[in-house]
Structures are given as C-alpha cells and as structure tokens.
Design an enzyme around this catalytic site. Structure first.
Site, PDB file in Angstrom:
ATOM      1  N   GLU A  53       0.847  -1.176   0.000  1.00  0.00           N
ATOM      2  CA  GLU A  53       0.000   0.000   0.000  1.00  0.00           C
ATOM      3  C   GLU A  53       0.895   1.242   0.000  1.00  0.00           C
ATOM      4  OE1 GLU A  53      -4.396   0.913   1.779  1.00  0.00           O
ATOM      5  OE2 GLU A  53      -3.274  -0.770   2.531  1.00  0.00           O
ATOM      6  N   GLU A  56      -1.673   0.012  13.628  1.00  0.00           N
ATOM      7  CA  GLU A  56      -2.884   0.383  12.881  1.00  0.00           C
ATOM      8  C   GLU A  56      -4.140   0.155  13.724  1.00  0.00           C
ATOM      9  OE1 GLU A  56      -3.303  -1.853   9.259  1.00  0.00           O
ATOM     10  OE2 GLU A  56      -4.749  -0.436   8.435  1.00  0.00           O
TER      11      GLU A  56
HETATM   12  C1  BGC Z   1      -5.234   2.377   4.961  1.00  0.00           C
HETATM   13  C2  BGC Z   1      -5.744   3.395   5.914  1.00  0.00           C
HETATM   14  C3  BGC Z   1      -6.751   4.209   5.166  1.00  0.00           C
HETATM   15  C4  BGC Z   1      -7.865   3.258   4.858  1.00  0.00           C
HETATM   16  C5  BGC Z   1      -9.089   3.843   4.299  1.00  0.00           C
HETATM   17  C6  BGC Z   1      -6.355   1.470   4.613  1.00  0.00           C
HETATM   18  O1  BGC Z   1      -6.018   0.423   3.820  1.00  0.00           O
HETATM   19  O2  BGC Z   1      -4.124   1.699   5.428  1.00  0.00           O
HETATM   20  O3  BGC Z   1      -4.939   3.925   6.802  1.00  0.00           O
HETATM   21  O4  BGC Z   1      -7.107   5.397   5.703  1.00  0.00           O
HETATM   22  O5  BGC Z   1      -7.439   2.168   4.111  1.00  0.00           O
HETATM   23  O6  BGC Z   1     -10.065   3.474   5.072  1.00  0.00           O
END
Ligand code: BGC
Length: 728
Positions: free
Chosen positions: A344, A611
């Site tokens: 990501e 997270e």
């Molecule tokens: C990310 C987040 C992001 C989210 C959206 C995720 O995959 O890692 O931090 O804000 O997607 O909801």
C-alpha cells in the site's frame, strides 16, 4: 530550472518496468571549469554518478508527486565532480511507478501509465573563460541494463554484482510533456540515521533472523562475500509471531525482499532504489558466517528539522511518544503515507489530516506539506472531490469520503497555524472552495445525505472486527466534518479579505440541521450516541449545550472504561474531555495500559504506532492478516494532546506561528512532571510543570519575539519573554 526543458527524454529501447537502467555518457571538458550544474529528473527514481562519485546527498529523487501533472527537477552543484575527462552514469529504477498491488482493492493495476523508466537531464558547465556548454540527455547517450536486475517498490530488488550488459544500446528519445516539470518543492529524501543490528535470533522454525530493536523505514546495508552465483536473500518483517517465528503475512502482496547475487568478493552494498518497513530481517542463502556488525539498518525519510520534544515522569508515556516520532519518521518519506511496509504505502488523505497537528509539533513539516498539498490540488477532480490517496493512484471520480477529503481544509489550516504561512491559504482557497461546493451539491436541508464514506475507521463500536467502519453513523460524521471544514474555509476567506457570507449561511443551516437530527437536549440522540459522535460535536462546536454533551461523553467513556473511537474520533476525544472539565478522564485514557488503549501497544513491546488498538492481542495472536500494519501513525495523533494539553503549548489562531503562545498545561496526580519544548519560527518555546511537596511549579519559556499567556487553575498570567516561573 534553466536548461532541462531543452533536453530530450531518453529510455532504453527494450527495457520496461521492473528493471533498472543505467544511462551513460562520456565527454571531455573544453577547459578549466568555473562551475557545473546538473538539472535532472526521471520517470522512476534515479541515482546519478559523475566519475564514480554520487551526485547529491539525497536518495529516491525526484520523489513522488502526481507524476502526470507534476514532476520535480533536482538541481545540483556538481562543480567538484567534473574533470578533464568525464563519465556520467545515471541509474533509474521504477520506484513509485511500479504496480499498485493491494489485492483487496479493485484498483489494482499500473498506477501511473508510464511503462518505461526514463531520464531527462541537462548538465551546464561554465568555463573560466566565460564560455558555457550544456550536455543534454539525448540519443547520443548509451542505455545499459543495470546490475539491479529487478526493482519493485513492494517486492524489493535483485542485485547481481557480476552482471555486465555486454550490449549497451543507444538511448531512444521520446516525447513527454515538459509543462509538468517543476523545481523540487518538497524536502530532499535523505538517509537520516543508522541503526546497528541488536540481536541474532534462530527462530523455532530455524530461521536466521536479525533484530534491529526498532521498527523503521529504510534499507539494510550489509557486507557480504558469499560464493560466486550464490543468491543471498534478505526478507523484511515488522514483528515475530506468537511462537517467535518470522512473520510477513501482514505485508500481503509485498514480498519485501532483497536478493544479492554474490561473486565471491567481499563487498558492502545498500540499495539505491528500494525501501522497506521492518524491524527484523530473515537471512536465506547466506554462506558467510552471520555477524551482526555486517548488517546496519539505514533510516530514510524526508529531511525535516526536528522541532518538538516531550517527556514526563511515566516511562510508558515516553515510550509511546518515541513510538509516535518513529511513526512519523517511517511514514514521511516524501508523501505522508498510511504505512511503509505492505502493498500500500499510499498518501491516504484521512491519515494525513488526523496526524498533521502532531506532525507539526514533532518536526518542521511546512515544506513537506506544501509539496503534498500541491499534489492534492493537482489531483482534485473537476467535481471538487478529493481522492482518497494523494498522489491519486486509484483514479477515483465523483465520490469522496468525509474526514479523508477534509485533508483539503485541515492540512493547509494547520500549516497556517504552525508556521503563519498565509500563502498556503492563498494557494488552497480555491481547492477548499471546490470541495465545499461539492458537498453543497450533496446537502439536503443542511445534511449530507445518501453518500458512501469510510466512517470512523477501525473503531470499537462495531460488533465485529470486520465491521470496523460501522459504529458512529457515517452521515453524522459527514455533516459534522462539513461544518468543521466550512468553518476553516470561512476563516480562510476572512484572512484573505474575501466575502464569506454565503458559506456562513450554509454552515449555520447545517449546524441547525445537525442539532435537529442528531441531538436532543444537548445530548447526541440515543440512536447516534457514541464517543466519536460526542467528541465531534464538542470539538467542532456543534452543540447547544457543551456541558451536557461532555457529560454524555464522560458517561460513554466511564461505562466501558476505555476508548472506542476509530480514525475519526481519536484525534478529538481527549480534547473534548479535557476542554470540558474532564481532564482526569482524559488522563485515565492516556494512562490506561489494558486493551484498548495507547499504552497497550507499549506494554506489548511496540516501537511504532499500530494500525489497530490490538494489532497484536494479549496472547500474541494477530488482529488479522489482511490489514495489520505495525507502523500506522494515525493513532499517534494523541501526540498533539501531550504537547498541547499535558504540557500545554498551543498556537493561537488569531496570531499564528506562535507569535502569541497560549500555555494551558493540565496536571494529573499520577505524574510528577511533564515537559515539552518546541522550536518555533519565533524561537524556542518550553513548558514544564513539576510537583514537589504538594505544590506544582510551572516554567514557561517565551521567545523574544512572541507574546504569551498562561492559564492555570482558572487564573490568567501574562508572560514576559524569557523564563517565567509560577507556583500554585
Ligand atoms: C489504509 C488506511 C486508510 C484506509 C481507508 C487502509 O487500507 O491503510 O490507513 O485510511 O485504508 O479506510
């Protein structure tokens, strides 16, 4: 930028993405050199060498921007590198132009359209006799396949130290728009720190693992001999699993490997084009004896000046603070990213707006955000919507999510507050307007209705982990954020001396509608009552009875005894409590160690911010394999409460950039002292309180150029420049 627009873009005639290319040229100088300047950019990331010496102290140039609209040019003084006979080699790898791979999303695919790695440069040499010569990139350059045989931002690299491209080709020129070229606006990306290997571990599975003791972003520099043809592989991971084995499932599609093909000669290598998020590395195929001294982690991020420090008498909070700073280090690599490790590593807008206030205490992030906001404006759509990630690799259309898209207002406003940068408001005013005007088209009688949003992402109100975007009503959040963003926009218009009445009327209508629909007698109506809903109403000032709303929030916290908020509510809940008479409860949340809390991760040995509130559970098992980053700065937003409330250093929006400082420290019986310092544009600001013999002494340091007021126990103190001491 002077000559580069006259140069030609060049690429290898055959090599496309996933490999690196070296562009080479030899030339003789015509006389004695007075100065030499290289202007350079790439499709991909480059490393330039002149006569074997690296140009500049930066890595991963030209950084990551919305490539189709803005491409940064690096300008370097190379006077000292030019000799009578010269060889210039510019290596380019795909960098951020690889595949976006995050499997669970439907956006997977090439994210920038360009299929080749390519380079553009102009080297200007001024001779002592006043003559000037410019060496341009063009088809007279050679293009060779690099020893870096493979390079992908998520998968890593393969380096073959014996590889020589026996058949260099003539570079091929191709057209590429030159109106996208800009001088570098962001900070350079640099190697900031080196972390020595701490421990060699043989895991229960028999893996050879090195622990650097700190989750970080960067790469490993290593010394290796090996046998010719041997493939030594370094894999990267943030954590070990419950059994103590190397754990990479949370990286999802990202292989995060470094493969080194040895030639039997001892050498030290570090990759010029790849970075990883890791604390542990696992070594496969190393025939050398493994010695810790042969492995060093190199921490890489944007060059930002460290400005903020915080310390208190509780070592756990100090560790949390350290984790927050490391979270910023790991995710401020040219773009504010959600995470640096899995497939990501994107500039999620929501995460950035949640964390920016803390970020601006820790480091000077003015230039960093000026660059990113330039990309945000470039990628904002014709409808006014703001993409979920900037640079926009998804290509979203007329949809956007509240609290994510609000980065368009929140981020410029914070840069204005922290650095008194009025220009960012000038530059962002149209973008703010377009976003607000877009929401206007979605409003029905003042409420944002029928729309998709991320919601209070990863909150704990939802009944199952999979439902982590449910919980607080998404449309309540949307209208609340509209009210907040339009407030910022109205303040911006006023600062810029522009008319704001239309938006004030719009905002007032939404406040009325919000109170009508979501509140009853000063409380969030039963069907909507969550910690996040109360925190938003209080912090955004959308309540007709703050006392009641705060009492309700305090009840919601006390009933369960812990925080339940996700990305949306977490930045505000402590402020909402302590601004409304519930300081002890705010401290209860900060000092709580059991799950869920900030200190839970500290107790579990975290060295960065997780997270999830429970990325690792008490028993060592993981929250999930699919979405579990151990370096996600969002919940690190608690940092702004530590600086701004526990230590009490606040900017004053009517006199920003700490020209006037408001000190409002909040003490708690469980702490003996709290101290913070902040290097502002006006000078060093300090705030400290300590408890001795039942009395609390406060010390405030005010820069010469600033004015300051302290508020302690209901009393107001006008402070002087220099050191001020108050005992209560
Ligand atoms: C990310 C987040 C992001 C989210 C959206 C995720 O995959 O890692 O931090 O804000 O997607 O909801």
């Amino acid at each position: 930028m002077k000559n580069i627009k006259n140069a030609k873009w060049i690429r290898h005639p055959e090599v496309h993405v996933d490999k690196a290319v070296d562009f080479c040229k030899s030339f003789a100088a015509k006389g004695k050199i007075a100065s030499a300047t290289l202007e350079i950019t790439a499709l991909g990331v480059f490393e330039a060498k002149i006569n074997g010496k690296k140009v500049g102290d930066f890595v991963f140039a030209p950084g990551w921007t919305s490539y189709n609209k803005r491409l940064q040019v690096e300008t370097c003084d190379v006077t000292d590198l030019i000799k009578a006979n010269n060889r210039i080699v510019i290596g380019v790898a795909p960098g951020w132009r690889g595949n976006y791979m995050a499997a669970p999303f439907h956006y997977a695919g090439n994210y920038i359209g360009a299929k080749e790695v390519a380079m553009l440069c102009a080297l200007e040499i001024v001779y002592e006799n006043g003559e000037t010569e410019v060496v341009y990139s063009g088809k007279d350059w050679k293009a060779k396949e690099s020893k870096v045989r493979y390079s992908n931002i998520y998968n890593g690299y393969i380096y073959d130290c014996d590889y020589v491209d026996a058949k260099p080709k003539s570079a091929v020129e191709f057209p590429h728009p030159d109106n996208i070229l800009i001088d570098r606006v962001g900070e350079k990306i640099i190697e900031v720190k080196r972390v020595v290997a701490k421990k060699l571990i043989i895991t229960p599975k028999g893996e050879t693992v090195i622990d650097f003791g700190q989750n970080l972003t960067g790469y490993v520099e290593f010394t290796i001999k090996g046998n010719a043809g041997e493939m030594a592989t370094i894999r990267h991971a943030e954590v070990l699993d419950a059994e103590g084995n190397f754990y990479t499932e949370n990286l999802r599609g990202a292989k995060a490997e470094a493969v080194f093909i040895c030639n039997g000669k001892k050498q030290t290598y570090k990759p010029p084009y790849n970075f990883y998020g890791f604390r542990y590395i696992c070594l496969d195929g190393f025939s050398d004896e493994i010695k810790l001294k042969n492995f060093t982690a190199v921490v890489v991020h944007s060059e930002m000046k460290r400005t903020g420090y915080f310390e208190c008498s509780d070592a756990r909070i100090n560790k949390l603070f350290s984790n927050i700073v490391w979270g910023q280090r790991g995710n401020f690599l040219d773009v504010p990213t959600d995470c640096p490790q899995r497939d990501e590593r994107l500039g999620w807008t929501g995460d950035a707006q949640v964390f920016i206030k803390t970020a601006a205490y820790n480091y000077d992030v003015e230039r960093f955000f000026i660059k990113w906001l330039g990309d945000l404006r470039a990628d904002q759509t014709v409808w006014g919507t703001v993409p979920h990630v900037i640079p926009d690799v998804f290509g979203v259309d007329d949809e956007c999510s509240s609290a994510w898209a609000d980065a368009a207002t929140v981020c410029p406003w914070q840069i204005y507050l922290s650095y008194a940068n009025k220009q960012i408001l000038e530059d962002s005013a149209d973008s703010m307007k377009d976003y607000i005007d877009y929401i206007k088209t979605r409003l029905v009688d003042g409420l944002w209705v029928q729309h998709w949003h991320f919601g209070d992402w990863l909150n704990l109100d939802a009944s199952t982990a999979e439902d982590c975007s449910k919980g607080t009503d998404k449309l309540l959040i949307a209208t609340a954020f509209f009210i907040y963003s339009s407030e910022i926009f109205i303040k911006t218009l006023k600062i810029l001396g522009k008319e704001s009445e239309e938006y004030e009327a719009l905002r007032n209508e939404s406040i009325k509608a919000f109170l009508n629909k979501y509140m009853k007698e000063g409380r969030i109506a039963t069907d909507y009552a969550t910690q996040t809903a109360c925190a938003l109403a209080l912090h955004f000032g959308i309540t007709d009875n703050a006392k009641e709303t705060a009492a309700q929030l305090a009840e919601l916290v006390s009933e369960c005894g812990h925080i339940k908020t996700g990305f949306v509510g977490t930045p505000y809940i402590l402020h909402a409590l302590s601004d409304n008479g519930y300081t002890k409860l705010a401290y209860d949340l900060v000092l709580r160690e059991e799950y869920p809390s900030w200190l839970f991760s500290v107790k579990m040995g975290a060295t960065t911010i997780w997270e999830h509130w429970d990325s690792v559970r008490e028993d060592g098992t993981m929250w999930s394999t699919t979405m579990n980053s151990f370096n996600h700065y969002a919940y690190g937003c608690v940092g702004d409460w530590l600086y701004g409330d526990a230590a009490g250093i606040k900017a004053d929006e009517s006199n920003p950039g700490y020209a006037n400082i408001i000190f409002r420290p909040l003490t708690d019986e469980r702490l003996d002292y709290v101290k913070a310092s902040l290097e502002t544009r006006k000078g060093l600001v300090k705030s400290e309180w300590k408890r001795e013999n039942g009395k609390v002494t406060y010390t405030f340091v005010v820069p010469e150029e600033s004015t300051a007021t302290a508020y302690i126990g209901g009393k107001k103190y006008v402070l002087k420049a220099g050191t001020n001491e108050i005992t209560e």
